[in-house]
Design a protein around this motif. Structure first.
Motif, short mmCIF file in Angstrom:
data_model
loop_
_atom_site.label_atom_id
_atom_site.label_comp_id
_atom_site.label_asym_id
_atom_site.label_seq_id
_atom_site.Cartn_x
_atom_site.Cartn_y
_atom_site.Cartn_z
N LEU A 38 0.85 -1.18 0.00
CA LEU A 38 0.00 0.00 0.00
C LEU A 38 0.89 1.23 0.00
N GLY A 39 0.60 2.20 -0.87
CA GLY A 39 1.32 3.46 -0.88
C GLY A 39 0.46 4.54 -0.24
N ASN A 40 1.04 5.69 0.00
CA ASN A 40 0.26 6.76 0.63
C ASN A 40 -0.92 7.20 -0.23
N HIS A 41 -0.75 7.20 -1.55
CA HIS A 41 -1.84 7.66 -2.42
C HIS A 41 -2.99 6.68 -2.49
N GLU A 42 -2.81 5.46 -2.00
CA GLU A 42 -3.92 4.52 -1.95
C GLU A 42 -5.05 5.03 -1.05
N PHE A 43 -4.73 5.93 -0.11
CA PHE A 43 -5.71 6.41 0.86
C PHE A 43 -6.36 7.73 0.43
N ASN A 44 -6.00 8.24 -0.75
CA ASN A 44 -6.46 9.56 -1.15
C ASN A 44 -7.98 9.70 -1.27
N PHE A 45 -8.64 8.61 -1.58
CA PHE A 45 -10.08 8.68 -1.81
C PHE A 45 -10.88 7.93 -0.76
N GLY A 46 -10.25 7.67 0.37
CA GLY A 46 -10.95 7.05 1.48
C GLY A 46 -10.69 5.56 1.59
N ILE A 47 -10.90 5.06 2.80
CA ILE A 47 -10.64 3.64 3.08
C ILE A 47 -11.61 2.75 2.33
N GLU A 48 -12.86 3.19 2.21
CA GLU A 48 -13.85 2.35 1.53
C GLU A 48 -13.49 2.17 0.05
N HIS A 49 -13.08 3.25 -0.61
CA HIS A 49 -12.67 3.13 -2.01
C HIS A 49 -11.46 2.21 -2.13
N LEU A 50 -10.50 2.34 -1.25
CA LEU A 50 -9.32 1.47 -1.28
C LEU A 50 -9.74 0.02 -1.12
N ASP A 51 -10.53 -0.28 -0.10
CA ASP A 51 -10.89 -1.67 0.18
C ASP A 51 -11.70 -2.28 -0.95
N ARG A 52 -12.61 -1.48 -1.53
CA ARG A 52 -13.40 -2.01 -2.65
C ARG A 52 -12.51 -2.25 -3.87
N SER A 53 -11.53 -1.38 -4.08
CA SER A 53 -10.67 -1.51 -5.25
C SER A 53 -9.79 -2.75 -5.17
N ILE A 54 -9.22 -3.00 -4.02
CA ILE A 54 -8.26 -4.11 -3.91
C ILE A 54 -8.93 -5.44 -3.63
N ALA A 55 -10.24 -5.44 -3.39
CA ALA A 55 -10.94 -6.69 -3.07
C ALA A 55 -10.85 -7.69 -4.21
N ALA A 56 -10.73 -7.23 -5.45
CA ALA A 56 -10.70 -8.13 -6.60
C ALA A 56 -9.29 -8.64 -6.92
N ALA A 57 -8.29 -8.23 -6.15
CA ALA A 57 -6.91 -8.63 -6.44
C ALA A 57 -6.70 -10.11 -6.15
N ASP A 58 -5.95 -10.76 -7.03
CA ASP A 58 -5.59 -12.17 -6.85
C ASP A 58 -4.34 -12.33 -5.98
N PHE A 59 -3.90 -11.27 -5.36
CA PHE A 59 -2.67 -11.25 -4.57
C PHE A 59 -2.92 -10.32 -3.38
N PRO A 60 -2.13 -10.41 -2.33
CA PRO A 60 -2.37 -9.57 -1.16
C PRO A 60 -1.75 -8.18 -1.28
N PHE A 61 -2.47 -7.19 -0.78
CA PHE A 61 -1.91 -5.86 -0.54
C PHE A 61 -1.45 -5.82 0.91
N LEU A 62 -0.19 -5.42 1.11
CA LEU A 62 0.46 -5.57 2.41
C LEU A 62 0.85 -4.23 3.02
N SER A 63 0.90 -4.19 4.34
CA SER A 63 1.56 -3.10 5.05
C SER A 63 1.79 -3.52 6.50
N ALA A 64 3.04 -3.37 6.92
CA ALA A 64 3.40 -3.70 8.30
C ALA A 64 3.17 -2.53 9.24
N ASN A 65 2.85 -1.34 8.70
CA ASN A 65 2.69 -0.19 9.59
C ASN A 65 1.40 0.59 9.34
N VAL A 66 0.33 -0.16 9.11
CA VAL A 66 -1.02 0.42 9.10
C VAL A 66 -1.85 -0.39 10.09
#
Length: 580
Positions: free
Chosen positions: A137-165
């Motif tokens: 996850l990069g900082n710009h992933e949060f630009n449009f809100g957590i809901e938009h981020l979560d909905r966008s990455i839900a279709a990924a066939d791979f994990p989106f990671l962050s050790a410090n969120v």
């Protein structure tokens, strides 16, 4: 399209990867008497793991410039043939990761913000097609809100990671901290641990979206906890997809209580057990840098290059797999090749973006230029100021010139021209109440864009460490900046309606939420009373205002409210190109 196995995508690459490809094809460069990587004289080649990385793609999926309405050099579709080639000819396992900033920064991504009820984000479509194994996850992933981020990455066939969120209430990880990927090498299992980090500054830059919901712990602290856990779970190789640079911070760590923005140099010194770091965030390139035994690489932004790490591995019954050597390089795409599968998969999304960006919203009798926006008042900046003041009802307006190559043409003005002028579609509009003393401090801070220039003798005048997007100009007051004066004393004139501004005067100031949230560490605005808080982007407000006018004449937006003194420094700043 059948994955390519030829060497065309690797044209111009270094001998490291070419050697891998030749070895995999049975055409190794070493003769029977040459010494191999393992120290043998029999031509033996050590087992290899090839790691590939991208970063800061910012929605650049296809080689198309939506603002210029023409072909671009870069795009993920140009990198896919390279990835296919490496996978096809490499005898050992491969891995593909991204280091973040994917969902924002390009009209193709903007066309899917917000995401429709049954839509899949084109960034995820492209990444699934490329077969990514993990992404940060990069900082710009949060630009449009957590809901938009979560909905966008839900279709990924791979994990989106962050050790410090982490969840702000529970302190638990909000997203997967790491993943252990299993491969097979020479008939034995090979476990690769991948984790990710991002700048804690998300808490500042996207405060509106994350405050009270997510926290962003220090990077070193997070990795000190996660790396030993991955090793304890059997990771033979540890990889960090870091949306992070070596050092530096753009916000005040003391007042915010946050860890520094970039800490990967500290990570190299203070966190043990990391083999490879794919850097990001700074939009620079790093081909092959080793610090304290850790290999660092960084691919070019917007899919300009692919970062490739080649690891020589050795196996013992007591220690398992270990990394004996690691090398890195950057591979640039062939400008004549683009993956047809990706082009087909994104055809509808591409058509939507083109349609949105080519829409005509107004006309102008004259051309408008941004070339001088950072040295004197211009109609372009006054246009932005006027819209910000009108929408908020504020006395003053603060804004930066994001690109000196932007402008509006004579004739038809399209959405693309406004996107070039104001590229950050995530910036929302705010207005705050400030005093005259705080306004002066704000302008003094902005003036750091210019280096100290005593007696008008300096080289360079424009501070290369101060981005142009942090040089705010203010409309609604008259002022003079004198770079020959010491830092903190460069605002030599500050007036409103012909009267000097007193420290106790009060004003309302329109600005974007990035600045009001602490971006650029401007004083006086983060804790100020908010008197206007909108939920529409500044860019969209500009488009709407321009479309309502129908005709834009630069003569209607002439301004003379600020100046740089002495005049010869204006010429010098122009010669230097106005900075970055």
């Amino acid at each position: 399209m059948k994955p390519s196995t030829d060497l065309l995508p690797l044209r111009g690459s270094s001998s490291i990867l070419v050697g891998i490809l030749l070895a995999a094809a049975g055409l190794g460069c070493s003769g029977p008497d040459s010494e191999g990587p393992g120290g043998s004289e029999s031509g033996w080649v050590s087992p290899k793991l090839v790691l590939m990385g991208t970063t800061d793609v910012h929605g650049q999926l296809l080689p198309w410039d939506y603002e210029a309405d023409g072909e671009a050099e870069h795009g993920l579709s140009r990198l896919l043939p390279i990835v296919d080639s490496i996978r096809s000819v490499n005898a050992g396992p491969t891995l593909l990761v991204d280091s973040g900033d994917l969902l924002q920064g390009n009209p193709l991504a903007a066309a899917f913000t917000p995401l429709g009820p049954d839509e899949e984000h084109p960034v995820i479509t492209a990444m699934n097609l490329m077969g990514y194994d993990a992404a940060a996850l990069g900082n710009h992933e949060f630009n449009f809100g957590i809901e938009h981020l979560d909905r966008s990455i839900a279709a990924a066939d791979f994990p989106f990671l962050s050790a410090n969120v982490v969840d702000a209430e529970t302190g638990e990880a909000a997203y997967p901290e790491y993943v252990i990927l299993e491969r097979e090498l020479e008939g034995r299992p090979l476990r690769i641990g991948v984790t990710a980090v991002l700048p804690p500054g998300v808490a500042v830059w996207d405060r509106d979206h994350v405050e009270g919901r997510l926290d962003f712990p220090d990077i070193v602290h997070a990795l000190r906890g996660v790396v030993p856990r991955m090793r304890g779970e059997g990771a033979d190789v540890v990889v960090v997809a870091a949306h992070n640079a070596f050092e530096g911070t753009s916000y005040d760590t003391v007042s915010t209580g946050l860890g520094a923005e970039n800490r990967m140099a500290d990570v190299a010194r203070m966190v043990h057990g990391i083999d490879v770091v794919f850097l990001g965030h700074s939009h620079r390139e790093v081909a092959d840098s080793t610090l304290n035994g850790t290999l660092f690489l960084q691919a070019g932004p917007r899919a300009a290059s692919l970062a490739v790490a080649t690891l020589d591995l050795a196996f013992t019954e007591t220690e398992g797999w270990r990394v004996e050597a690691a090398r890195g390089e950057l591979i640039r795409p062939d400008p004549g090749r683009s993956d047809e599968r990706m082009e087909a998969a994104l055809a509808d999304a591409h058509a939507r973006a083109v349609s949105q960006m080519t829409r005509v919203i107004a006309t102008s009798p004259e051309a408008w230029s941004a070339a001088e926006t950072r040295v004197r008042p211009t109609p372009l900046m006054e246009l932005i100021h006027e819209v910000q003041r009108e929408v908020t009802g504020a006395d003053l307006s603060a804004a930066a010139s994001f690109s000196l190559s932007a402008g509006l043409p004579r004739g038809n003005i399209t959405v693309a021209h406004i996107a070039r002028l104001y590229p950050y579609d995530n910036n929302l509009l705010r207005a705050v109440r400030i005093t005259g003393a705080e306004l002066k401090e704000y302008l003094e801070h902005s003036a750091r864009y210019f280096n100290p220039c005593p007696e008008a003798q300096c080289d360079p005048l424009v501070n290369p460490a101060w981005p142009g997007f942090n040089f705010d100009m203010v409309s609604g007051v008259d002022y003079t900046l004198d770079p020959t004066r010491p830092i903190g004393e460069r605002v030599t004139r500050l007036e409103r309606e012909g009267r000097p501004v007193a420290d106790t005067d009060e004003f309302t100031l329109a600005l974007n939420n990035y600045r009001q949230g602490g971006g650029g560490a401007f004083p006086g605005v983060t804790q100020a009373e908010v008197v206007y808080e909108g939920n529409e982007s500044v860019r969209e407000l500009l488009i709407r205002a321009i479309e309502a006018r129908g005709t834009l004449d630069p003569a209607d937006f002439e301004a003379t409210n600020w100046e740089i003194h002495p005049p010869e420094l204006v010429d010098q700043a122009l010669r230097e190109g106005g900075g970055r």
